[in-house]
Design an enzyme around this catalytic site. Structure first.
Site, mmCIF file in Angstrom:
data_model
loop_
_atom_site.group_PDB
_atom_site.id
_atom_site.type_symbol
_atom_site.label_atom_id
_atom_site.label_comp_id
_atom_site.label_asym_id
_atom_site.label_seq_id
_atom_site.Cartn_x
_atom_site.Cartn_y
_atom_site.Cartn_z
ATOM 1 N N LYS A 131 0.829 -1.214 0.000
ATOM 2 C CA LYS A 131 0.000 0.000 0.000
ATOM 3 C C LYS A 131 0.857 1.256 0.000
ATOM 4 O O LYS A 131 0.484 2.259 -0.606
ATOM 5 C CB LYS A 131 -0.939 0.006 1.212
ATOM 6 C CG LYS A 131 -2.101 -0.967 1.063
ATOM 7 C CD LYS A 131 -3.162 -0.730 2.117
ATOM 8 C CE LYS A 131 -4.326 -1.685 1.919
ATOM 9 N NZ LYS A 131 -5.306 -1.641 2.993
ATOM 10 N N LYS A 214 -4.122 -8.393 -6.754
ATOM 11 C CA LYS A 214 -5.427 -8.850 -6.269
ATOM 12 C C LYS A 214 -6.520 -7.862 -6.677
ATOM 13 O O LYS A 214 -6.254 -6.664 -6.838
ATOM 14 C CB LYS A 214 -5.402 -9.096 -4.761
ATOM 15 C CG LYS A 214 -5.464 -7.878 -3.925
ATOM 16 C CD LYS A 214 -5.747 -8.186 -2.453
ATOM 17 C CE LYS A 214 -5.934 -6.847 -1.771
ATOM 18 N NZ LYS A 214 -6.256 -6.804 -0.422
ATOM 19 N N LYS A 217 -11.198 -3.097 -4.082
ATOM 20 C CA LYS A 217 -12.213 -2.061 -4.220
ATOM 21 C C LYS A 217 -11.586 -0.685 -4.359
ATOM 22 O O LYS A 217 -12.232 0.265 -4.787
ATOM 23 C CB LYS A 217 -13.246 -2.089 -3.084
ATOM 24 C CG LYS A 217 -12.707 -2.134 -1.662
ATOM 25 C CD LYS A 217 -13.864 -2.163 -0.631
ATOM 26 C CE LYS A 217 -13.721 -3.222 0.436
ATOM 27 N NZ LYS A 217 -12.564 -3.156 1.314
HETATM 28 P P1 TYM Z 1 -10.814 -5.658 3.222
HETATM 29 O O1 TYM Z 1 -11.876 -4.635 3.394
HETATM 30 O O2 TYM Z 1 -9.643 -5.331 2.368
HETATM 31 O O3 TYM Z 1 -11.407 -6.998 2.681
HETATM 32 C C1 TYM Z 1 -12.468 -7.658 3.365
HETATM 33 C C2 TYM Z 1 -12.307 -9.149 3.204
HETATM 34 O O4 TYM Z 1 -12.262 -9.484 1.819
HETATM 35 C C3 TYM Z 1 -11.105 -10.257 1.555
HETATM 36 N N1 TYM Z 1 -10.617 -9.893 0.224
HETATM 37 C C4 TYM Z 1 -10.400 -10.773 -0.756
HETATM 38 N N2 TYM Z 1 -10.537 -12.097 -0.823
HETATM 39 C C5 TYM Z 1 -10.227 -12.710 -1.988
HETATM 40 N N3 TYM Z 1 -9.790 -12.032 -3.086
HETATM 41 C C6 TYM Z 1 -9.632 -10.696 -3.064
HETATM 42 N N4 TYM Z 1 -9.217 -10.040 -4.138
HETATM 43 C C7 TYM Z 1 -9.940 -9.999 -1.855
HETATM 44 N N5 TYM Z 1 -9.909 -8.690 -1.497
HETATM 45 C C8 TYM Z 1 -10.308 -8.659 -0.220
HETATM 46 C C9 TYM Z 1 -10.094 -9.849 2.622
HETATM 47 O O5 TYM Z 1 -9.128 -10.856 2.806
HETATM 48 C C10 TYM Z 1 -10.991 -9.661 3.811
HETATM 49 O O6 TYM Z 1 -11.237 -10.911 4.459
HETATM 50 N N6 TYM Z 1 -7.887 -5.813 7.222
HETATM 51 C C11 TYM Z 1 -9.153 -6.291 6.712
HETATM 52 C C12 TYM Z 1 -10.349 -5.854 7.539
HETATM 53 C C13 TYM Z 1 -10.254 -6.148 8.991
HETATM 54 C C14 TYM Z 1 -10.366 -7.422 9.595
HETATM 55 C C15 TYM Z 1 -10.257 -7.188 11.009
HETATM 56 C C16 TYM Z 1 -10.516 -8.712 9.111
HETATM 57 C C17 TYM Z 1 -10.112 -5.236 9.981
HETATM 58 N N7 TYM Z 1 -10.124 -5.847 11.189
HETATM 59 C C18 TYM Z 1 -10.301 -8.231 11.907
HETATM 60 C C19 TYM Z 1 -10.556 -9.775 10.031
HETATM 61 C C20 TYM Z 1 -10.457 -9.514 11.418
HETATM 62 C C21 TYM Z 1 -9.300 -5.750 5.312
HETATM 63 O O7 TYM Z 1 -8.585 -4.932 4.880
HETATM 64 O O8 TYM Z 1 -10.333 -6.164 4.670
#
Ligand code: TYM
Length: 352
Positions: A131, A214, A217
């Protein structure tokens, strides 16, 4: 040794085998419209896990602001994220759905974890490097300590299972390291080990334009992803234009090695049709991408159209949505506050 008091279990209570259900925590950032990657890597699995777990689902708005968000857009995206999760099948009545910034326990525990985690651990986080890119001097300090807040999210609920996409694995390993060091430093067994649940053939959905990145969004190119609110024409066009190679599809999964774009599309098809790569290739192996992309577009549209329609219906009544989130926030705080108060006592803070 400190045990989790029964009062910390939410209403869900006992699993079919009469043992207390394991608690799940997971979160998603309201930093844009959720993508097919979020759906296949996370949300879809969350929905399935609700039957036999006690679940806490969080819209992580504190994490979203580690990269600048326009305030008005953040507010809209937060409601849209909550509505989309419910439209996908997240159940805010049997389980808890809430906004991270509204439960103060997250930032309270995150500060303690900032003081437990070692700089060397954070320096190894690949997502920070991705990032920040070349720009490490000019990104927010929040982006750097992002994994500590994530650890706090999970441990504030004494959750033991965390369903995520493959990209979050390293953060969950860090969350275990932090818990272990806290327990060691303060001579307790207070925070349990967490188990990452990385499930299905699409745990890492890649960009439609570049099989080495990957799907995200927050990617600058809308063509790189399928948004859960894209209409049928947009989905079909994006899939038709998705990058592929000139070879026909292989007949066996091994033939996908070194073909990231083909592997990605096959993985998406597999996840949406509840099979695996081999199952898809039994059907489409030897064919060119033309017919396969058409079938994939039809499948994606069939799965996403009802979600988009339900999201629109929910967003038409923001007061009801806000009431759901308000109730979720109260229930989340009722679980997290006593756990974080106990962590503070263990650290040596006086109670006022
Ligand atoms: P975020 O918002 O980036 O993504 C949410 C969830 O979607 C999964 N994900 C994907 N899975 C497969 N292929 C992709 N291209 C892809 N893009 C996103 C992510 O792995 C995630 O499970 N840090 C986390 C949010 C978070 C969190 C937590 C998760 C904050 N606190 C505590 C678990 C436990 C995140 O950035 O999610």
């Amino acid at each position: 040794m400190l045990f989790l008091p029964a009062a910390h279990l939410t209403a869900a209570g006992l699993a079919a085998n009469n043992r207390p259900m394991q608690r799940i925590f997971s979160g998603i950032q309201p930093s844009g419209i959720p993508t097919l990657g979020n759906y296949l890597g996370a949300i879809r699995n969350w929905v399935a896990l609700q039957d036999d777990h006690d679940c806490i689902w969080c819209v992580v708005d504190l994490h979203a602001i580690t990269q600048f968000q326009e305030p008005a857009l953040l507010a809209t995206a937060t409601r849209e994220m909550a509505a989309t999760l419910i439209a996908c099948g997240i159940d805010p009545v049997r389980h808890v759905l809430f906004l991270q910034s509204r439960v103060r326990a997250h930032t309270q525990l995150a500060w303690i974890f900032n003081c437990v985690a070692r700089l060397g651990w954070l320096n190894r986080m690949t997502q920070f490097k991705d990032k920040a890119g070349e720009n490490t001097e000019n990104v927010s300090a929040g982006l750097y300590v992002y994994p500590n807040l994530m650890a706090a999210d999970i441990h504030a609920y004494h959750a033991t299972r965390v369903p995520v996409g493959d990209d979050q694995k390293q953060h969950l390993e860090l969350a275990n390291d932090i818990a272990q060091k806290f327990n060691h430093d303060f001579g307790v067994e207070f925070f349990p080990r967490i188990e990452p649940l990385i499930l299905g053939p699409a745990a890492r959905v890649m960009s439609l334009r570049d099989g080495s990145r990957k799907m995200s969004k927050s990617d600058a190119s809308d063509q790189s992803r399928i948004n859960l609110n894209d209409d049928a024409d947009t989905i079909s066009l994006k899939i038709r234009r998705a990058k592929t190679d000139p070879q026909p599809l292989p007949s066996e999964a091994e033939g996908l090695v070194g073909r990231p774009e083909a592997r990605n599309l096959v993985g998406i098809y597999a996840a949406l049709s509840d099979t695996d790569h081999a199952g898809v290739l039994r059907q489409f192996g030897g064919q060119g991408f033309g017919a396969f992309k058409q079938a994939l577009a039809d499948l994606v549209v069939a799965k996403l159209a009802p979600i988009a329609a339900e999201t629109t219906r929910l967003l038409a009544d923001p007061a009801s949505l806000d009431a759901i989130l308000h109730r979720g926030t109260e229930r989340a705080a009722a679980i997290a506050d006593p756990i974080v108060a106990e962590a503070e006592r263990l650290v040596g803070f006086l109670s006022p």
